[in-house]
Design a protein around this motif. Structure first.
Motif, PDB file in Angstrom:
ATOM      1  N   ALA A  77       0.796  -1.137  -0.150  1.00  0.00           N
ATOM      2  CA  ALA A  77      -0.035   0.013   0.144  1.00  0.00           C
ATOM      3  C   ALA A  77       0.985   1.283   0.087  1.00  0.00           C
ATOM      4  CB  ALA A  77      -0.910  -0.056   1.279  1.00  0.00           C
ATOM      5  N   ARG A  78       1.930   1.178   0.796  1.00  0.00           N
ATOM      6  CA  ARG A  78       2.807   2.214   0.506  1.00  0.00           C
ATOM      7  C   ARG A  78       3.674   2.477  -0.624  1.00  0.00           C
ATOM      8  NH1 ARG A  78       5.749   0.775   4.569  1.00  0.00           N
ATOM      9  NH2 ARG A  78       4.339   1.600   6.328  1.00  0.00           N
ATOM     10  N   TRP A  79       3.817   1.379  -1.229  1.00  0.00           N
ATOM     11  CA  TRP A  79       4.481   1.433  -2.702  1.00  0.00           C
ATOM     12  C   TRP A  79       3.408   2.102  -3.574  1.00  0.00           C
ATOM     13  CZ3 TRP A  79       6.697  -4.210  -2.401  1.00  0.00           C
ATOM     14  CH2 TRP A  79       7.670  -4.270  -1.375  1.00  0.00           C
ATOM     15  N   PHE A 220      14.365   2.168 -13.313  1.00  0.00           N
ATOM     16  CA  PHE A 220      16.036   2.071 -13.193  1.00  0.00           C
ATOM     17  C   PHE A 220      16.316   3.378 -12.352  1.00  0.00           C
ATOM     18  CE2 PHE A 220      20.483   2.915 -14.822  1.00  0.00           C
ATOM     19  CZ  PHE A 220      20.727   1.746 -14.404  1.00  0.00           C
ATOM     20  N   LEU A 221      15.624   4.547 -12.701  1.00  0.00           N
ATOM     21  CA  LEU A 221      15.746   5.532 -11.779  1.00  0.00           C
ATOM     22  C   LEU A 221      15.758   5.425 -10.254  1.00  0.00           C
ATOM     23  CD1 LEU A 221      16.837   8.555 -11.922  1.00  0.00           C
ATOM     24  CD2 LEU A 221      14.417   9.488 -12.134  1.00  0.00           C
ATOM     25  N   PRO A 222      14.502   4.838  -9.823  1.00  0.00           N
ATOM     26  CA  PRO A 222      14.151   4.644  -8.750  1.00  0.00           C
ATOM     27  C   PRO A 222      15.445   3.675  -8.011  1.00  0.00           C
ATOM     28  CG  PRO A 222      12.267   4.662  -9.443  1.00  0.00           C
ATOM     29  CD  PRO A 222      13.160   4.862 -10.703  1.00  0.00           C
ATOM     30  N   SER A 235       6.829  -0.708  -8.970  1.00  0.00           N
ATOM     31  CA  SER A 235       7.718  -1.568  -9.890  1.00  0.00           C
ATOM     32  C   SER A 235       8.962  -1.850  -9.259  1.00  0.00           C
ATOM     33  CB  SER A 235       8.074  -0.726 -11.199  1.00  0.00           C
ATOM     34  OG  SER A 235       8.739   0.384 -10.669  1.00  0.00           O
ATOM     35  N   LEU A 236       9.561  -1.065  -8.373  1.00  0.00           N
ATOM     36  CA  LEU A 236      10.576  -1.505  -7.556  1.00  0.00           C
ATOM     37  C   LEU A 236      10.416  -2.411  -6.644  1.00  0.00           C
ATOM     38  CD1 LEU A 236      13.701  -1.291  -7.480  1.00  0.00           C
ATOM     39  CD2 LEU A 236      13.624   0.771  -6.113  1.00  0.00           C
ATOM     40  N   GLY A 237       9.261  -2.160  -5.819  1.00  0.00           N
ATOM     41  CA  GLY A 237       8.828  -2.922  -4.946  1.00  0.00           C
ATOM     42  C   GLY A 237       8.550  -4.543  -5.390  1.00  0.00           C
ATOM     43  N   LEU A 238       7.769  -4.624  -6.306  1.00  0.00           N
ATOM     44  CA  LEU A 238       7.466  -5.819  -6.708  1.00  0.00           C
ATOM     45  C   LEU A 238       8.886  -6.550  -7.315  1.00  0.00           C
ATOM     46  CD1 LEU A 238       4.303  -5.310  -8.794  1.00  0.00           C
ATOM     47  CD2 LEU A 238       4.361  -6.221  -6.614  1.00  0.00           C
ATOM     48  N   TYR A 239       9.766  -5.869  -7.832  1.00  0.00           N
ATOM     49  CA  TYR A 239      11.002  -6.445  -8.194  1.00  0.00           C
ATOM     50  C   TYR A 239      11.738  -7.104  -7.036  1.00  0.00           C
ATOM     51  CZ  TYR A 239      16.102  -6.716  -9.650  1.00  0.00           C
ATOM     52  OH  TYR A 239      17.154  -7.445  -9.818  1.00  0.00           O
ATOM     53  N   THR A 240      11.605  -6.356  -6.039  1.00  0.00           N
ATOM     54  CA  THR A 240      12.332  -6.727  -4.646  1.00  0.00           C
ATOM     55  C   THR A 240      11.623  -8.068  -4.408  1.00  0.00           C
ATOM     56  OG1 THR A 240      12.878  -4.420  -4.139  1.00  0.00           O
ATOM     57  CG2 THR A 240      12.935  -6.215  -2.381  1.00  0.00           C
ATOM     58  N   TRP A 241      10.209  -8.095  -4.081  1.00  0.00           N
ATOM     59  CA  TRP A 241       9.707  -9.099  -3.584  1.00  0.00           C
ATOM     60  C   TRP A 241       9.805 -10.538  -4.769  1.00  0.00           C
ATOM     61  CZ3 TRP A 241       3.979  -7.426  -2.239  1.00  0.00           C
ATOM     62  CH2 TRP A 241       4.200  -6.867  -0.687  1.00  0.00           C
ATOM     63  N   ASN A 242      10.036 -10.219  -5.799  1.00  0.00           N
ATOM     64  CA  ASN A 242      10.045 -11.345  -7.006  1.00  0.00           C
ATOM     65  C   ASN A 242      11.348 -12.175  -6.702  1.00  0.00           C
ATOM     66  OD1 ASN A 242       9.155 -12.858  -9.342  1.00  0.00           O
ATOM     67  ND2 ASN A 242      10.734 -11.641 -10.415  1.00  0.00           N
ATOM     68  N   SER A 243      12.333 -11.144  -6.270  1.00  0.00           N
ATOM     69  CA  SER A 243      13.662 -11.556  -6.080  1.00  0.00           C
ATOM     70  C   SER A 243      13.832 -12.610  -4.811  1.00  0.00           C
ATOM     71  CB  SER A 243      14.862 -10.511  -5.851  1.00  0.00           C
ATOM     72  OG  SER A 243      14.954  -9.503  -6.918  1.00  0.00           O
ATOM     73  N   SER A 244      12.852 -11.960  -3.846  1.00  0.00           N
ATOM     74  CA  SER A 244      12.770 -12.866  -2.535  1.00  0.00           C
ATOM     75  C   SER A 244      12.078 -14.185  -2.765  1.00  0.00           C
ATOM     76  CB  SER A 244      12.218 -12.084  -1.481  1.00  0.00           C
ATOM     77  OG  SER A 244      12.632 -10.736  -1.357  1.00  0.00           O
ATOM     78  N   ALA A 245      11.270 -14.089  -3.776  1.00  0.00           N
ATOM     79  CA  ALA A 245      10.590 -15.311  -4.052  1.00  0.00           C
ATOM     80  C   ALA A 245      11.147 -16.656  -4.345  1.00  0.00           C
ATOM     81  CB  ALA A 245       9.445 -15.034  -5.349  1.00  0.00           C
ATOM     82  N   THR A 246      12.322 -16.599  -4.730  1.00  0.00           N
ATOM     83  CA  THR A 246      13.290 -17.695  -4.925  1.00  0.00           C
ATOM     84  C   THR A 246      13.584 -18.522  -3.898  1.00  0.00           C
ATOM     85  OG1 THR A 246      15.370 -16.127  -5.049  1.00  0.00           O
ATOM     86  CG2 THR A 246      14.336 -16.946  -7.280  1.00  0.00           C
ATOM     87  N   VAL A 247      13.607 -17.630  -2.588  1.00  0.00           N
ATOM     88  CA  VAL A 247      14.020 -18.342  -1.340  1.00  0.00           C
ATOM     89  C   VAL A 247      12.531 -18.313  -0.622  1.00  0.00           C
ATOM     90  CG1 VAL A 247      15.144 -18.017   0.779  1.00  0.00           C
ATOM     91  CG2 VAL A 247      16.255 -16.992  -1.342  1.00  0.00           C
ATOM     92  N   SER A 248      11.729 -17.674  -0.710  1.00  0.00           N
ATOM     93  CA  SER A 248      10.464 -17.718   0.149  1.00  0.00           C
ATOM     94  C   SER A 248       9.325 -17.683  -0.893  1.00  0.00           C
ATOM     95  CB  SER A 248      10.234 -16.459   1.018  1.00  0.00           C
ATOM     96  OG  SER A 248      11.116 -16.199   1.832  1.00  0.00           O
ATOM     97  N   GLY A 258      -0.199  -8.211  -6.948  1.00  0.00           N
ATOM     98  CA  GLY A 258       0.257  -6.844  -7.088  1.00  0.00           C
ATOM     99  C   GLY A 258       0.466  -6.268  -8.596  1.00  0.00           C
ATOM    100  N   SER A 259       1.160  -7.250  -9.277  1.00  0.00           N
ATOM    101  CA  SER A 259       1.191  -6.871 -10.847  1.00  0.00           C
ATOM    102  C   SER A 259      -0.043  -6.641 -11.464  1.00  0.00           C
ATOM    103  CB  SER A 259       1.892  -7.867 -11.715  1.00  0.00           C
ATOM    104  OG  SER A 259       3.212  -8.187 -11.008  1.00  0.00           O
ATOM    105  N   LEU A 260      -1.270  -7.234 -10.982  1.00  0.00           N
ATOM    106  CA  LEU A 260      -2.504  -6.897 -11.632  1.00  0.00           C
ATOM    107  C   LEU A 260      -3.144  -5.775 -11.382  1.00  0.00           C
ATOM    108  CD1 LEU A 260      -5.229  -7.937 -13.406  1.00  0.00           C
ATOM    109  CD2 LEU A 260      -5.877  -8.979 -11.134  1.00  0.00           C
ATOM    110  N   LEU A 261      -2.784  -5.348  -9.810  1.00  0.00           N
ATOM    111  CA  LEU A 261      -3.426  -4.191  -9.471  1.00  0.00           C
ATOM    112  C   LEU A 261      -2.499  -2.988  -9.887  1.00  0.00           C
ATOM    113  CD1 LEU A 261      -4.387  -4.776  -5.749  1.00  0.00           C
ATOM    114  CD2 LEU A 261      -5.765  -4.919  -7.627  1.00  0.00           C
TER     115      LEU A 261
END
Length: 287
Positions: A77-79, A220-222, A235-248, A258-261
């Motif tokens: 929500a903050r993102w 890229f700028l953010p 966009s950057l927040g979802l990228y961070t979560w997607n990177s964490s999805a390989t472990v979690s 989140g991508s749909l919304l």
């Protein structure tokens, strides 16, 4: 029907069928990923990696939506609010700046005007990724790194928007109307805000939509400017979560939801402003 007429009709029908096939394939290419996103957003984690994505089983749209807004103490929500701030406010102010600059290039005479406009056109061809490092160094020197301003200020200035602003000014604002306003005693600022800006409404909306899309999808700028996750856009927040999805793996369903919304504001903006956008695309085509 004569043989000559049949030979003329046959290529015409063949060309029309070819166009229809190409358009249909383009529509499928565009809509199939969106359809997959809509279906995948309502699936559980196990069903997401199964072969029954098109079935109505394991449907958990509400649960995925709840998990999205509760994951990591409601970071999404903050993102989302950050993206709205960067994109909507930035696009609105950026469109006003671009249209005003384009109006000045069109209606005023000053030294080296065409040379300066040539620099604007040259800046259009510069990729935004090339500017990220110079912008970072400038923001670092000003002490703005890792703040809202480091992302917000650069998006206010768009060379392509200035180019469009000049085109719209040439097509929508007759010089005779401006002269009549000046004869009536209106100053330059009053003439622009009360006369020219109203005529430039369709162009302003068009530049706003281009700016909104570019800023909302800006990644890229953010990533270069920000290290505090509370300042991230979607966009950057979802990228961070997607990177964490390989472990979690529990992040996968919320990333898809989140991508749909994340695409909804762009769709809503284009639907609501479609009327102005269509008229803006014809600027300068008819005198």
């Amino acid at each position: 029907m004569s043989a000559a007429d049949s030979t003329l009709v046959r290529p015409r029908l063949l060309g029309r069928a070819t166009v229809n096939v190409v358009v249909s394939l383009s529509v499928l290419y565009t809509l199939l990923p969106v359809l997959w996103l809509v279906l995948a957003a309502g699936k559980t984690r196990d069903a997401l990696f199964g072969s029954n994505l098109l079935s109505l089983k394991d449907f958990s749209f509400g649960q995925n939506l709840h998990d999205l807004f509760t994951m990591d103490d409601g970071q999404y929500a903050r993102w989302y609010v950050n993206s709205l701030l960067y994109a909507v406010v930035g696009a609105a102010l950026g469109a006003l700046v671009s249209v005003a600059c384009g109006y000045a290039f069109d209606k005023y005479r000053f030294r080296h005007k065409e040379k300066l406009f040539g620099l604007v056109l040259a800046a259009v061809m510069v990729p935004q990724t090339v500017l990220a490092l110079p912008l970072y160094l400038m923001a670092s020197g000003a002490g703005l790194v890792n703040t809202y301003w480091s992302v917000f200020i650069p998006v206010l200035f768009n060379p392509f928007g200035v180019y469009l602003g000049r085109i719209f000014s040439q097509g929508y604002v007759p010089d005779e109307v401006l002269e009549a306003a000046r004869i009536d005693g209106a100053g330059e600022l009053t003439t622009y805000t009360r006369v020219a800006l109203r005529m430039l409404g369709p162009g302003l909306v068009t530049v706003f939509l281009f700016q909104l899309t570019a800023i909302w999808n800006n990644f890229f700028l953010p990533m270069v400017m920000l290290s505090n996750q509370d300042l991230y856009p979607v966009s950057l927040g979802l990228y961070t979560w997607n990177s964490s999805a390989t472990v979690s793996p529990e992040y996968y369903p919320v990333v898809i939801m989140g991508s749909l919304l994340a695409v909804l504001p762009l769709i809503l903006a284009f639907v609501l402003l479609q009327r102005f956008w269509r008229s803006g695309l014809t600027a300068g085509s008819v005198k």
